[in-house]
Scaffold this active site. Structure first.
Site, short mmCIF file in Angstrom:
data_model
loop_
_atom_site.label_atom_id
_atom_site.label_comp_id
_atom_site.label_asym_id
_atom_site.label_seq_id
_atom_site.Cartn_x
_atom_site.Cartn_y
_atom_site.Cartn_z
N LYS A 1 0.23 -34.58 -6.52
CA LYS A 1 0.35 -35.31 -7.79
C LYS A 1 0.36 -36.80 -7.46
O LYS A 1 1.41 -37.38 -7.17
CB LYS A 1 1.64 -34.86 -8.48
CG LYS A 1 1.76 -35.25 -9.94
CD LYS A 1 3.03 -34.63 -10.53
CE LYS A 1 3.20 -35.01 -11.97
NZ LYS A 1 4.49 -34.54 -12.52
N GLU B 1 5.34 -26.76 -8.30
CA GLU B 1 5.61 -25.49 -7.62
C GLU B 1 5.16 -24.31 -8.47
O GLU B 1 4.58 -23.33 -7.97
CB GLU B 1 7.11 -25.34 -7.34
CG GLU B 1 7.65 -26.21 -6.21
CD GLU B 1 8.11 -27.59 -6.68
OE1 GLU B 1 7.68 -28.06 -7.75
OE2 GLU B 1 8.91 -28.20 -5.94
#
Ligand SMILES: Nc1nc2c(c(=O)[nH]1)N=C([C@H](O)[C@@H](O)CO)CN2
Length: 119
Positions: A98, A73
């Site tokens: 990811k 984030e």
């Protein structure tokens, strides 16, 4: 609004909440979607009027590799802020994936959308 996209930009980064994640790089997959008026560049046929996705991608890679990160984030926010500031983009969507985060999943990811208020 027209868009300029960068899809599947792979950047190896030091990122994660665990100590071991700061000992070796992991791949991130970054997707970018920028609001941009493409009509002007289409008319002039001049890169100076376009949002140059090559220069922009290089700037994203440089930013991601400049430091280590905890959360995806935080990285997404930094990427969005840099794109709006340095490339005069009014609205950007940033997806950071990811792939090695969850063994049983293709990837974990966040998407953020950030917009500048016109001056
Ligand atoms: N929302 C998030 N959740 C998690 C993050 C993250 O960046 N954002 N990171 C981790 C770990 O670093 C994980 O990728 C490896 O265990 C966990 N959850």
């Amino acid at each position: 609004m027209d868009k300029v996209l960068v899809e599947g930009l792979r950047v190896d980064a030091y990122i994660g909440v665990h100590d071991w994640e700061h000992e070796r790089e992991q791949p991130l997959i970054i997707d970018l979607e920028m609001d941009w008026d493409n009509a002007r560049a289409a008319t002039t046929n001049d890169l100076a009027d376009a949002l140059d996705y090559s220069t922009l991608s290089e700037a994203v890679i440089k930013l991601v590799k400049a430091q280590s990160w905890q959360l995806i984030e935080t990285l997404a926010e930094a990427v969005a802020a840099m794109i709006m500031q340095d490339f005069k983009v009014m609205r950007v969507q940033v997806k950071v994936g990811k792939p090695q985060a969850i063994v049983a999943a293709r990837q974990a990811a966040v998407i953020i959308v950030r917009q500048q208020t016109p001056a």
